[in-house]
Design a protein around this motif. Sequence first.
Motif, PDB file in Angstrom:
ATOM      1  N   ASN A 183      41.322   7.966  10.486  1.00 29.02           N
ATOM      2  CA  ASN A 183      42.094   6.652   9.611  1.00 29.02           C
ATOM      3  C   ASN A 183      43.527   6.394  11.061  1.00 29.02           C
ATOM      4  O   ASN A 183      44.902   7.433  11.148  1.00 29.02           O
ATOM      5  CB  ASN A 183      43.142   7.498   8.988  1.00 29.02           C
ATOM      6  N   PRO A 184      43.285   5.060  10.895  1.00 33.88           N
ATOM      7  CA  PRO A 184      44.104   4.772  12.102  1.00 33.88           C
ATOM      8  C   PRO A 184      45.525   4.651  11.583  1.00 33.88           C
ATOM      9  O   PRO A 184      46.495   4.507  12.652  1.00 33.88           O
ATOM     10  CB  PRO A 184      43.308   2.980  13.004  1.00 33.88           C
ATOM     11  N   ALA A 185      45.661   4.441  10.803  1.00 28.71           N
ATOM     12  CA  ALA A 185      47.476   4.209  10.587  1.00 28.71           C
ATOM     13  C   ALA A 185      47.962   5.200  10.545  1.00 28.71           C
ATOM     14  O   ALA A 185      48.756   5.519  10.857  1.00 28.71           O
ATOM     15  CB  ALA A 185      47.767   4.350   8.988  1.00 28.71           C
ATOM     16  N   GLN A 186      46.933   6.588  10.633  1.00 33.98           N
ATOM     17  CA  GLN A 186      47.831   8.065  10.718  1.00 33.98           C
ATOM     18  C   GLN A 186      48.491   7.950  12.176  1.00 33.98           C
ATOM     19  O   GLN A 186      48.885   8.648  12.313  1.00 33.98           O
ATOM     20  CB  GLN A 186      46.383   8.584  10.324  1.00 33.98           C
ATOM     21  N   GLN A 187      47.698   7.332  12.926  1.00 37.93           N
ATOM     22  CA  GLN A 187      47.992   7.419  14.583  1.00 37.93           C
ATOM     23  C   GLN A 187      48.989   7.268  14.791  1.00 37.93           C
ATOM     24  O   GLN A 187      50.023   7.146  15.403  1.00 37.93           O
ATOM     25  CB  GLN A 187      47.194   6.743  15.565  1.00 37.93           C
ATOM     26  N   LYS A 188      49.671   6.107  14.565  1.00 38.42           N
ATOM     27  CA  LYS A 188      51.015   5.400  14.421  1.00 38.42           C
ATOM     28  C   LYS A 188      52.207   6.274  13.225  1.00 38.42           C
ATOM     29  O   LYS A 188      52.687   5.105  13.090  1.00 38.42           O
ATOM     30  CB  LYS A 188      50.806   4.411  14.620  1.00 38.42           C
ATOM     31  N   GLN A 189      52.259   7.417  13.361  1.00 44.26           N
ATOM     32  CA  GLN A 189      52.967   8.002  12.723  1.00 44.26           C
ATOM     33  C   GLN A 189      54.899   7.889  13.795  1.00 44.26           C
ATOM     34  O   GLN A 189      54.318   7.239  14.715  1.00 44.26           O
ATOM     35  CB  GLN A 189      52.791   9.651  12.451  1.00 44.26           C
ATOM     36  N   LYS A 190      56.279   7.467  13.039  1.00 43.47           N
ATOM     37  CA  LYS A 190      57.142   7.085  13.618  1.00 43.47           C
ATOM     38  C   LYS A 190      57.239   8.834  13.724  1.00 43.47           C
ATOM     39  O   LYS A 190      57.749   9.792  12.870  1.00 43.47           O
ATOM     40  CB  LYS A 190      57.920   6.176  12.690  1.00 43.47           C
ATOM     41  N   ILE A 191      58.169   9.184  14.950  1.00 43.20           N
ATOM     42  CA  ILE A 191      58.536  10.572  15.315  1.00 43.20           C
ATOM     43  C   ILE A 191      60.100   9.365  15.440  1.00 43.20           C
ATOM     44  O   ILE A 191      60.794  10.911  14.802  1.00 43.20           O
ATOM     45  CB  ILE A 191      58.482  10.264  17.006  1.00 43.20           C
ATOM     46  N   PHE A 192      60.650   8.681  15.705  1.00 43.76           N
ATOM     47  CA  PHE A 192      61.931   8.439  15.577  1.00 43.76           C
ATOM     48  C   PHE A 192      62.423   8.082  14.025  1.00 43.76           C
ATOM     49  O   PHE A 192      62.021   6.720  14.057  1.00 43.76           O
ATOM     50  CB  PHE A 192      63.072   7.531  15.900  1.00 43.76           C
ATOM     51  N   THR A 193      62.565   8.806  12.636  1.00 40.82           N
ATOM     52  CA  THR A 193      62.406   9.248  11.496  1.00 40.82           C
ATOM     53  C   THR A 193      64.154   8.339  11.003  1.00 40.82           C
ATOM     54  O   THR A 193      64.370   8.452  10.443  1.00 40.82           O
ATOM     55  CB  THR A 193      62.118   9.791  10.773  1.00 40.82           C
ATOM     56  N   ASN A 194      64.634   9.085  11.499  1.00 37.50           N
ATOM     57  CA  ASN A 194      66.151  10.375  11.450  1.00 37.50           C
ATOM     58  C   ASN A 194      67.702   8.465  11.206  1.00 37.50           C
ATOM     59  O   ASN A 194      68.096   8.377  12.560  1.00 37.50           O
ATOM     60  CB  ASN A 194      67.165  11.198  11.545  1.00 37.50           C
ATOM     61  N   LYS A 195      67.155   8.108  10.663  1.00 38.75           N
ATOM     62  CA  LYS A 195      68.449   6.523  10.943  1.00 38.75           C
ATOM     63  C   LYS A 195      69.969   7.046  11.049  1.00 38.75           C
ATOM     64  O   LYS A 195      70.106   7.592   9.976  1.00 38.75           O
ATOM     65  CB  LYS A 195      68.165   5.356   9.735  1.00 38.75           C
ATOM     66  N   CYS A 196      70.816   6.166  11.403  1.00 38.68           N
ATOM     67  CA  CYS A 196      72.674   6.618  11.572  1.00 38.68           C
ATOM     68  C   CYS A 196      72.505   6.045   9.850  1.00 38.68           C
ATOM     69  O   CYS A 196      72.097   4.585  10.170  1.00 38.68           O
ATOM     70  CB  CYS A 196      72.628   5.504  13.527  1.00 38.68           C
TER      71      CYS A 196
END
Length: 144
Positions: free
Chosen positions: A87-100
Amino acid sequence: MELPWLGEHCSERSCKQLDFLPLKCDACGEVFCKDHIRYDDHKCSSAYKKNVQVPVCPLCNTPIPVQKGEIPDIVVGAHIDKDCKYNPAQQKQKIFTNKCTKPGCKRKEMMKVVCEQCGGSFCIKHRHPLDHDCRGSSQPISKA
């Protein structure tokens, strides 16, 4: 020869060397010297039992079973065409997810930085209570 019972002769027909530290082939069970222990060196007829490599799909990292006589490239290609769960979408998992949560700040952090006083999640720049106008504690906050 003082100790004729010590050691064994190499099973390779062209060698028959007396070896005091003989090695037993794990596929065919015969005894060989260090020069003939590899499967290719003694033309082992049972090497197919032990010398097995399982190809892995380059997309989904799943091991692909290959039957004797099949070409691994063709089997992996068929897997990619039919059964691959990549699943190509799975490769683009976001690392920086904790928004200020400070109003106006759009920064995101990899690790969650929680204020001990108000419980809000902030970026490194706004982590200190004075930097995000913290209202969680009634105690005065000093700048020291």
